[in-house]
Design an enzyme around this catalytic site. Structure first.
Site, PDB file in Angstrom:
ATOM      1  N   LYS A  58      51.109  17.416  65.748  1.00  0.00           N
ATOM      2  CA  LYS A  58      51.141  17.161  67.192  1.00  0.00           C
ATOM      3  C   LYS A  58      50.193  16.111  67.517  1.00  0.00           C
ATOM      4  CE  LYS A  58      47.755  21.073  67.204  1.00  0.00           C
ATOM      5  NZ  LYS A  58      47.587  22.321  67.847  1.00  0.00           N
ATOM      6  N   GLY A  67      53.872  21.124  74.194  1.00  0.00           N
ATOM      7  CA  GLY A  67      54.636  21.661  73.779  1.00  0.00           C
ATOM      8  C   GLY A  67      55.983  21.689  74.734  1.00  0.00           C
ATOM      9  N   PRO A 109      48.408  24.583  59.404  1.00  0.00           N
ATOM     10  CA  PRO A 109      49.163  25.250  58.966  1.00  0.00           C
ATOM     11  C   PRO A 109      50.091  26.089  59.923  1.00  0.00           C
ATOM     12  CG  PRO A 109      47.071  25.643  57.986  1.00  0.00           C
ATOM     13  CD  PRO A 109      46.811  24.546  58.993  1.00  0.00           C
ATOM     14  N   HIS A 751      29.341   7.441  88.521  1.00  0.00           N
ATOM     15  CA  HIS A 751      28.387   8.644  88.728  1.00  0.00           C
ATOM     16  C   HIS A 751      29.321   9.664  87.764  1.00  0.00           C
ATOM     17  CE1 HIS A 751      27.121   7.216  92.795  1.00  0.00           C
ATOM     18  NE2 HIS A 751      26.640   6.945  91.955  1.00  0.00           N
ATOM     19  N   LEU A 770      38.965  16.305 106.193  1.00  0.00           N
ATOM     20  CA  LEU A 770      37.760  15.970 107.017  1.00  0.00           C
ATOM     21  C   LEU A 770      38.261  15.429 108.470  1.00  0.00           C
ATOM     22  CD1 LEU A 770      35.509  14.356 104.729  1.00  0.00           C
ATOM     23  CD2 LEU A 770      34.713  15.939 105.770  1.00  0.00           C
ATOM     24  N   VAL A 777      36.747   9.899 110.714  1.00  0.00           N
ATOM     25  CA  VAL A 777      37.132   9.231 109.188  1.00  0.00           C
ATOM     26  C   VAL A 777      37.815   7.995 109.441  1.00  0.00           C
ATOM     27  CG1 VAL A 777      38.201   9.798 107.211  1.00  0.00           C
ATOM     28  CG2 VAL A 777      37.227  11.718 108.414  1.00  0.00           C
ATOM     29  N   SER A 780      39.567   3.235 106.086  1.00  0.00           N
ATOM     30  CA  SER A 780      38.875   2.568 104.913  1.00  0.00           C
ATOM     31  C   SER A 780      37.387   2.474 104.925  1.00  0.00           C
ATOM     32  CB  SER A 780      39.860   1.342 104.293  1.00  0.00           C
ATOM     33  OG  SER A 780      39.180   0.377 105.183  1.00  0.00           O
TER      34      SER A 780
END
Length: 1092
Positions: A58, A67, A109, A751, A770, A777, A780
């Site tokens: 894999k 998978g 294995p 950060h 918000l 808000v 931008s």
């Protein structure tokens, strides 16, 4: 960042080595890694089981759900594995939105098992503790584990028991497997804690009658814990997210970052893109990326990165030339733009960093013009006017179009200009220097009355700190609503004189009666007094070696500001919380392991202590108190009107962006009431909600501004508070990091906490939540100031805020060192010398670089060997001694010994008297580190201590490591003397055991601070021990005796005598007269009654 993903192979290696459980863990260390360069014959020799067992193969490239994607080959023989790989190795594939090349594969294995033997287990960290998830139905079809899995939470500082696991997690597991699984899960959890994992998932975990098998594993570790876990981790490689290549330039910048006390980050998103950024600050870098993406530039955005934490000119040059090299490799039909942006710096000298960028621009001016690069610059902070002037000048001299803007321009306005959405204004030139605060802009120079420091819209009230309320027995102590007042007193941990002076200057312009700093704590010196300015007057502040002494002598102190390093911040913070007088602690250090931060947070909650940080610049309460470097220099304090309170309180993660908020709020409202930067870590000591609720309960605060960011769910608590009516004041909020959802692969921003682990943690989702909850808000970040102004104007219109008349603050004189930095003054030199110059890249004797001196092959090594050691030393030993004498001969006129020699010579004394005067200064503080370094390193090495254990022990004992550290040189500006000696020793010495040990110590110390290098004294000391011990002409006792009796310091004395004599002759030849020290370089600090 802190939490970094590791490869599956690395995770399984950790588990195989260190898990402690009674469960039989099978297939330990049975995995083989395959790449395009793999030699299969060698691979089968190293792993013979590949030839005999059925196999699983894999990709190991941080791909989820392999998978379901058909990326796992199961139950194959080796030939089958090769055929399976032939169709996939080095082939491009798409996983989600990310396209990438499959390069690294893992072969293991094959484990035959049934579906009933597959289980799921996951451990992940949160603020309150570590969650353990378990499901009895694991495997590919595990489904929504969050919804169906059994779970329990292990609180911080608590342990997990097998009984807990059995009772709460294994309810659906067959009885015969409960004991094995319980033991394994407890062992896994202990491994998770001991190796500082932050995430560990195994799916499926297979349990058969033979034991436990770990089939698939995904994990993240806290990279900041390297200094704790290095011995167990070794050198960990952190692979990039799938879909993003690991570029050598990224590794180069990461290496610079590791060797620097500053922060340097670079992620290449699209090397062919036309939009490149070079942004200062972790928060600002995200904002610029957001704005570029908002304006449709996501497909052309070439890189993400940031530089912050006051990088040196050389570090900024190295960073800038890397960016310029990358962006001038391939032309773009529309030309390219480079955005050199940033918020208003708190403490970074903008001019110094810009000088590094200017050097890089000059070096690349040809390619930049050839590729039609246009540069847009916006910056503020200490000495920013000089930085902008220099940047503008290089544009004129090179012919490269460079548009320069300062704090008068909105931070992200240059993005619109660069992308053609906004006109480029013709603005007048800015001031040439940062000296505006020398003069009061008003005709009224009188210091304002203390009543001016009341709220800008409230009558003056008592503003003392609200103490933590006494809680009922068994419950955590309640925290104070008011953290700071104009009477707040603080202790500063660390010798941060510049930050303390900035606090005192702030206190003075706020018309405080007394300084806010009561004392300093610094464990590496004895108790003493440190000089500072209070306005025009010089004052002394006490410095204590022990925190206990500082607390006892200053009971009025209730705030600790910790500048402790990331290694010692935890211990010093825990110690501070032992004193009930402390209500608030600010932790500046970045890179504290998250597990330690969570322990601090838990203790603080129990004791009612508010922690600001870690990884923060602090906070500010205008008119009252500021933490360390918050708010920048005085010109910014005055420009943003931070010397008196306004009506707006804010909280942000970013320190740099907090200063930008100071600027935005001051331009759109009556100013800041209080502002806090909680820090960029995943688990800050205090949260957005903690401070929003404080502001809600503070009468002087009329509106609240929150600058959130991608990652975490803290902003949803604000939504809940608004909906439930707990928060009634207007809240303006914007979460940065909206660009993350537009990138095809995961990007870790500046950060540590700026990474979304689920859809609800994205900035886009939080901004919408918000908005739905009733917060204001913007669309931008560009519109944030407009929204703040709209809300403020409404509050003024309805009478909630009544703006007061401005009163000018008192003036504060400029420091001599800063005035000199700005080029406002000049001072005649006290000395002249013509024989040595130590200021450049390489030590120079009488105009000859030290490398040239060695080419002459002059030396006294043979003679010295006979006289000192009664041996005829081999040629390599003689050469080494000669080299030691050459490099120790002189280091300029400014050091103690040369200073004394010159003063004596100018007094008319003879050569012997002048030389003796210089030699008498040699001791532990000057030149005597050879013996001490040799003894310290030898003792640690001989006792079998690991380098990290040695560093930690010296730190704990409060002792300096002799031979480590340099005033000028650093890991990025290496001392050529040490490099020359190192090359020789490595080539000629039979053994360098102690030197190798010292170099390992250097790697640790320079990761903390780049100038903590193995200096020339330390190098000679440890190398001489290697010389004496490895040469068969000495017994071990004889070798140790020579170190004990001071032979190594003799090398320094002999070498430096040559230089002292040279200075004596130089002064005589230059006819220098009697030296008298100038008055303006002496502080006359007399007792008050005597001066009166």
């Amino acid at each position: 960042m802190s939490a970094k993903a590791i490869s599956e192979q690395t995770g399984k290696e950790f588990l195989s080595k260190y898990i402690c459980t009674s469960a039989a863990v099978q297939n330990r260390f049975r995995y083989a890694s395959v790449t395009a360069e793999t030699d299969w014959d060698r691979l089968t020799q190293d792993h013979p089981w590949l030839l005999t067992e059925r196999l699983v193969v894999k990709p190991d490239q941080l791909i989820k759900r392999r998978g379901k994607l058909g990326l796992v080959g199961i139950n194959l023989d080796l030939q089958g594995v090769k055929e399976w790989l032939q169709a996939r190795l080095m082939r491009e594939t798409t996983v989600g939105k990310a396209k990438g090349v499959l390069k690294n594969f893992l072969i293991e294995p094959f484990v035959p098992h049934t579906q009933e033997e597959e289980f799921y287990v996951c451990i992940y960290a949160t603020r309150e503790g570590d969650h353990v998830l378990f499901d009895h139905e694991g495997g590919v079809e595990v489904g929504d584990v969050d919804a169906k899995a059994q779970r329990l939470m292990v609180a911080v500082d608590e342990k997990l028991s097998e009984d807990q696991v059995t009772e709460q997690l294994l309810t659906h597991v067959p009885d015969e497997k409960k004991e094995v699984l319980a033991s394994f899960i407890v062992g896994l959890f202990n491994l998770y804690e001991d190796l500082y994992f932050t995430y560990l998932e195994i799916n499926p975990l297979v349990v058969t009658q033979d034991g436990v098998y770990i089939l698939d594993m995904a994990a993240k570790i806290d990279a900041t814990a390297d200094y704790i876990c290095k011995a167990k981790w070794g050198d960990v490689e952190f692979p990039p997210p799938f879909g993003r290549e690991a570029y050598p330039e990224e590794a180069y910048i990461a290496d610079l970052d590791a060797k620097s006390g500053a922060s340097l980050k670079l992620t290449l998103l699209n090397p062919r893109g036309r939009i490149w950024t070079m942004v200062a600050g972790g928060g600002a870098s995200v904002v610029y990326s957001d704005t570029i993406c908002d304006l449709g530039g996501v497909d052309e955005l070439a890189n993400y990165g940031e530089y912050s934490g006051a990088p040196s000119e050389q570090q900024t040059y190295d960073y800038a030339k890397t960016i310029l090299s990358l962006m001038t490799r391939e032309k773009h039909p529309q030309g390219k733009v480079l955005i050199i942006g940033g918020s208003i710096a708190n403490f970074t000298n903008v001019a110094a960093t810009f000088k590094g960028i200017v050097r890089a621009i000059k070096d690349y001016q040809g390619p930049l013009k050839e590729h039609e690069v246009t540069i847009f610059v916006r910056r503020g902070g200490p000495n920013y006017q000089e930085g902008l002037r220099v940047m503008g000048e290089v544009g004129k001299t090179t012919g490269i179009p460079i548009h320069v803007f300062g704090t008068e321009t909105h931070m992200t306005a240059i993005v619109g200009m660069a992308l053609g959405y906004r006109p480029i204004p013709n603005q007048p030139p800015t001031d040439a220097h940062t000296a505006n605060f020398l003069l009061n802009s008003s005709n009224n120079a009188v210091t304002p009355s203390t009543t001016r420091t009341a709220s800008f819209s409230e009558p003056r009230t008592c503003n003392d700190v609200t103490p933590a309320k006494k809680s009922k027995a068994g419950l955590p102590a309640a925290k104070a609503t008011t953290l700071f007042s104009r009477h707040t007193k603080a202790i500063v941990w660390g010798m941060q004189t510049r930050a303390v002076q900035g606090m005192l200057d702030f206190d003075y312009v706020c018309s405080r009666d007394e300084p806010s700093v009561a004392a300093m704590v610094y464990p590496f010196t004895g108790d003493h007094k440190q000089k500072f300015y209070w306005g025009h007057k010089e004052i002394l502040l006490p410095v204590y070696k022990q925190m206990a002494d500082a607390m006892k002598k200053h009971p009025e102190v209730d705030v600790l500001i910790s500048f402790a390093s990331l290694r010692s911040a935890y211990d010093s913070t825990v110690e501070a919380m032992l004193y009930p007088q402390i209500h608030t602690i600010a932790i500046i250090a970045e890179g504290i392991p998250e597990a330690l931060t969570r322990k601090m947070v838990k203790m603080a909650d129990e004791k009612g202590v508010t922690i600001i940080g870690p990884a923060t610049v602090g906070g500010i309460k205008p008119g009252c108190f500021k933490i360390g470097n918050t708010g920048g220099m005085l010109d910014n304090i005055l420009a943003s009107k931070l010397y008196r309170p306004g009506s707006v309180a804010y909280v942000s993660r970013s320190g740099g962006m907090s200063n930008e908020l100071n600027n935005i709020v001051s331009r759109t409202t009556d100013g800041v009431y209080e502002g806090v930067a909680i820090g960029g870590d995943r688990y800050p000591g205090s949260t957005f909600m903690d401070h929003v609720l404080r502001y809600q309960d503070t009468p002087g605060v009329k509106m609240i501004v929150v600058l959130g960011e991608i990652g975490g769910t803290e902003e949803y608590k604000i939504c809940q508070g608004i909906k439930e009516g707990r928060i009634t004041k207007p809240v303006v909020c914007w979460c940065i990091g909206t660009c993350a959802t537009m990138f095809t692969s995961e990007v870790q921003f500046g950060h540590a906490g700026a990474c979304a682990n689920q859809a609800s943690e994205t900035a886009v989702a939080k901004n919408q939540a918000l908005r739905d909850a009733g917060a204001y808000v913007p669309k931008s970040f560009d519109e944030l100031g407009d929204v703040i102004k709209t809300v403020y104007d409404e509050l003024v219109a309805n009478g909630t805020i009544v703006p007061a008349q401005e009163v000018p603050p008192p003036t504060v004189p400029m420091d001599y060192s800063w005035a000199r930095e700005l080029g406002l003054i000049r001072k005649p030199a006290s000395f002249m010398t013509s024989i040595c110059d130590e200021r450049g890249q390489e030590l120079i004797y009488a105009g000859m670089p030290i490398t040239e001196v060695f080419k002459e092959e002059m030396g006294l090594g043979g003679v010295l060997g006979l006289l000192w050691f009664q041996r005829r030393l081999p040629r390599y030993a003689c050469q080494f001694i000669e080299m030691c004498l050459m490099v120790t001969a002189d280091h300029g006129p400014a050091v103690s010994g040369a200073h004394n020699t010159i003063v004596c010579a100018r007094a008319g004394k003879d050569l012997i008297s002048s030389l003796t005067s210089g030699l008498l200064t040699i001791g532990d503080r000057f030149g005597g580190a050879l013996d001490a370094a040799a003894k310290q390193f030898s003792k640690a090495f001989d006792s079998g201590m690991l380098p990290m254990e040695f560093v930690n022990k010296m730190k704990k004992d409060g002792k300096l490591i002799m031979g480590i550290g340099h005033r000028v040189k650093s890991i990025n500006n290496p001392d050529m003397r040490v490099q020359i000696l190192k090359d020789f020793v490595k080539q000629h010495f039979p053994s360098t055991e102690l030197l190798d040990y010292a170099l390992d110590v250097e790697k640790i110390t320079t990761s903390k601070k780049p100038n903590l290098i193995l200096n020339v004294d330390g190098f000679i000391g440890v190398a001489f021990v290697d010389l004496l011990r490895s040469y068969d002409g000495f017994t071990r006792d004889e070798a140790d005796e020579f170190v004990e009796i001071g032979a190594l310091n003799g090398i320094f004395v002999l070498g430096r005598s040559m230089g002292f004599i040279g200075h004596y002759l130089d002064q005589k030849r230059l006819k220098q007269g009697l030296y008298r020290h100038p008055w303006d370089d002496i502080s006359y600090v007399l007792p008050e009654h005597m001066s009166m």
